[in-house]
Scaffold this motif. Sequence first.
Motif, PDB file in Angstrom:
ATOM      1  N   LEU A   1       2.332   9.439  -5.533  1.00  0.00           N
ATOM      2  CA  LEU A   1       2.710  10.789  -5.108  1.00  0.00           C
ATOM      3  C   LEU A   1       3.909  11.322  -5.873  1.00  0.00           C
ATOM      4  O   LEU A   1       4.048  12.520  -6.069  1.00  0.00           O
TER       5      LEU A   1
ATOM      6  N   ALA B   1      -0.750   8.016   6.229  1.00  0.00           N
ATOM      7  CA  ALA B   1       0.167   8.357   5.148  1.00  0.00           C
ATOM      8  C   ALA B   1      -0.431   9.454   4.269  1.00  0.00           C
ATOM      9  O   ALA B   1       0.256  10.386   3.859  1.00  0.00           O
ATOM     10  N   LEU B   2      -1.741   9.329   4.020  1.00  0.00           N
ATOM     11  CA  LEU B   2      -2.408  10.342   3.193  1.00  0.00           C
ATOM     12  C   LEU B   2      -2.388  11.693   3.887  1.00  0.00           C
ATOM     13  O   LEU B   2      -2.154  12.725   3.268  1.00  0.00           O
TER      14      LEU B   2
ATOM     15  N   THR C   1       0.733  13.223   3.408  1.00  0.00           N
ATOM     16  CA  THR C   1       0.936  13.807   2.080  1.00  0.00           C
ATOM     17  C   THR C   1       0.320  15.186   1.979  1.00  0.00           C
ATOM     18  O   THR C   1       0.815  16.041   1.274  1.00  0.00           O
TER      19      THR C   1
ATOM     20  N   GLY D   1       0.831  -1.212   0.000  1.00  0.00           N
ATOM     21  CA  GLY D   1       0.000   0.000   0.000  1.00  0.00           C
ATOM     22  C   GLY D   1       0.857   1.249   0.000  1.00  0.00           C
ATOM     23  O   GLY D   1       0.652   2.167  -0.805  1.00  0.00           O
ATOM     24  N   LEU D   2       1.824   1.267   0.900  1.00  0.00           N
ATOM     25  CA  LEU D   2       2.695   2.438   1.002  1.00  0.00           C
ATOM     26  C   LEU D   2       3.501   2.635  -0.279  1.00  0.00           C
ATOM     27  O   LEU D   2       3.696   3.761  -0.747  1.00  0.00           O
TER      28      LEU D   2
ATOM     29  N   LEU E   1      -2.823   3.828   5.959  1.00  0.00           N
ATOM     30  CA  LEU E   1      -2.959   4.547   4.690  1.00  0.00           C
ATOM     31  C   LEU E   1      -3.491   5.957   4.923  1.00  0.00           C
ATOM     32  O   LEU E   1      -3.017   6.916   4.324  1.00  0.00           O
TER      33      LEU E   1
ATOM     34  N   LEU F   1       1.239   4.085  -2.831  1.00  0.00           N
ATOM     35  CA  LEU F   1       0.952   5.468  -2.468  1.00  0.00           C
ATOM     36  C   LEU F   1       2.118   6.371  -2.868  1.00  0.00           C
ATOM     37  O   LEU F   1       1.945   7.416  -3.489  1.00  0.00           O
TER      38      LEU F   1
END
Lengths: 330, 358
Positions: free
Chosen positions: A33, B12-13, B16, A25-26, B9, A29
């Motif tokens: 990004l 993490a988002l 960001t 997942g990371l 997640l 992600l």
Amino acid sequence: MEMKKLLNDSKKLASQYTTWVTFVGLLLLLSVLTKGNALRWNSIRNLLIAESVRSFAALGVGMIIITKGIDLSIGYVVCLTASVAASFAQNPDYASAIYAGQSFPLIVPVVAAVAAGGLFGLFNGYLIAYGKLPPFIATLGSMSIAKGLQLIYTKAAVVGSLNQNFKNISQGSVGPIPNLIIYVIIAAFIVWVVLRHTRQGTNFYAIGGNAQAARVSGINVERELMMVYTYAGILYGIAGTLLASRLGLANSLTANGMELDAIAAVTVGGVSQSGGVGSVSGMMVGVFTMGLINYGMSFLGVDSYYQQLVKGFIIIVAVYFDMKKYARRS
Amino acid sequence: MKKLVAVLLVLALLGTAVFAQGSSEAKSDKVKIGALIRNLNEQFVKDYADNLRKLAAEKGVDLNLQDAQGDVARQLDQLNTLITQGYKYFVIIPQDTSATEQMAQQIKAAGGGAAFSNIQPSVAALKVGKDFYLASSPELVAGQYQAQIIDEYFAKNPEKAPGKVLNMLYLLGQLGHPAQISREAGLLDTLKSLGYTVNLIARDTADWSPDKAQEKMDTWLAAHRGKFNIVVAQNDGMALGAVESLITNGLVDNDPSDGTILTFPVIGIDATADALNSMDQNKLYATVLQDSVGQSSTAFELAYAMATKGSATGMTAWGIAPASQVISEEPANDPAVIAQCYLVPFKPVTKANYKDLM
């Protein structure tokens, strides 16, 4: 109906492979990004190199945590072994060298560092297995001893100007594959064999699961505990050697805080603090998950203060779910 | 268990969101400069970084500034990351001199260059190529200025050092650190040439840290009370730790006529805001300005010139021309790289001029 089953199955899969799912997942992600930049070979190579030394620490402490122990001495033991290795690899014409004017064959720094690490592990293991000290306290003490020895040995100075042959141990590569990555693969394989394919490995799990039961079933708990700390110490010795070789120096700040990184990584990788649970693949994924978080945030230019914050939360969340999982089971 | 994934997640988002701005700034048409900074927890380093950010904003430069948090390994990782992201020109406060050659080689392999400040690069690092520069202050000079300040003080108060004998408590930075070695040599050699006899009553490292310095001083004051007449520290952080210790141990004469209310003068290096404040309260006696703005501006101008014109050879940066004569301190002691050395001057900061810096 089908749909529900599929959903259930995927839930099951996700819970079984939490660490993998998190990692992937990371990774996804981060690649979104950075518009794919973070998934280029160069970036992945950087990540692997950055985490390689920590992998050794994680493999060591991972085994210890499987026996329901803990090791707080990692950072300073690695610092000590790095300094020992570095001291035998300084250029002989360097005036401030610890053994100025002398040069040693390449094997000397490696053996000396591994021996220093192994002895420290043996010391930890002895205190815990036979002295019956709680691992937390025993390794807290040895952490300070390692720090003291490092300062005495180096007189608190930087051990720099290392010779190129020694630096090549870590800085070299085989084709496009950096040496460091090869060492990690070998070490992980050996630890995997020990844990999964030897009587001793089974004993480690049994001791971590229930030390009393292990003893009743005829396992020499003391001896096995002493061995697990010694193995870990040897891994820290290798970590110290590789770190000194990679940096081209060692000083009193080298590897400071590595115990926390390593413990956090294996915990995120599913090695339970309740003992008896954990796998080499989990440890490695844990290391690279933490690495990915570090690397990703650094890649994206996140302020270093926020990096600490995010890392802290991730550790807490991982342990929280870990504790919940095993609380339910028992 | 999927919750864990979800939470991670989301975290993490969230992360960001914080750093999305960072990456959106990174447009390819902008001049890109990487900054590798050893530890933002230190005042001098933070001032240096703040000035870099200001200069980058003024020139519209995409500055990617990384904090190594005191870890050589992390600094090397950060260098790798930035090179992968296409940064070629760097402003660097290295964590350790011994790692600078390796850093320079990696940057050269990427076709770039760098300017090093604060912690000296090795001669070998500058020899990697002509695009590697020193933009820093020679540490010897800081020690020499400390000696001059001490000389001025005892010239005015000769009764405090009868027979020009200095009994010194000396707080050192990290042992083996180039600044530790050179500042000490500069101080002791200059005092000797000024005719002083220096007895080092106590001399030990406090690793640049105020709290370690305070602890050390507390111990020394218990052991050596009445046996010393001067306290010198290799940076302001440690000097202020020593000041605190002297105050809590009652070594205060409350007479500011000699420039300090303490019984003995305490002298630091850096001229941080805290230090100037302490001077304003007649506590710290004097310090030496390590010019964070001067060093960072010089380094930035060199990196900017390389990034925009392809070379910075021979240019004048922040009004400073490349050095032409070797000094006794690395790396500016080697004629082969002397033209790559930009020596930013230190400045003594005493009662006469400290207000100009506040």
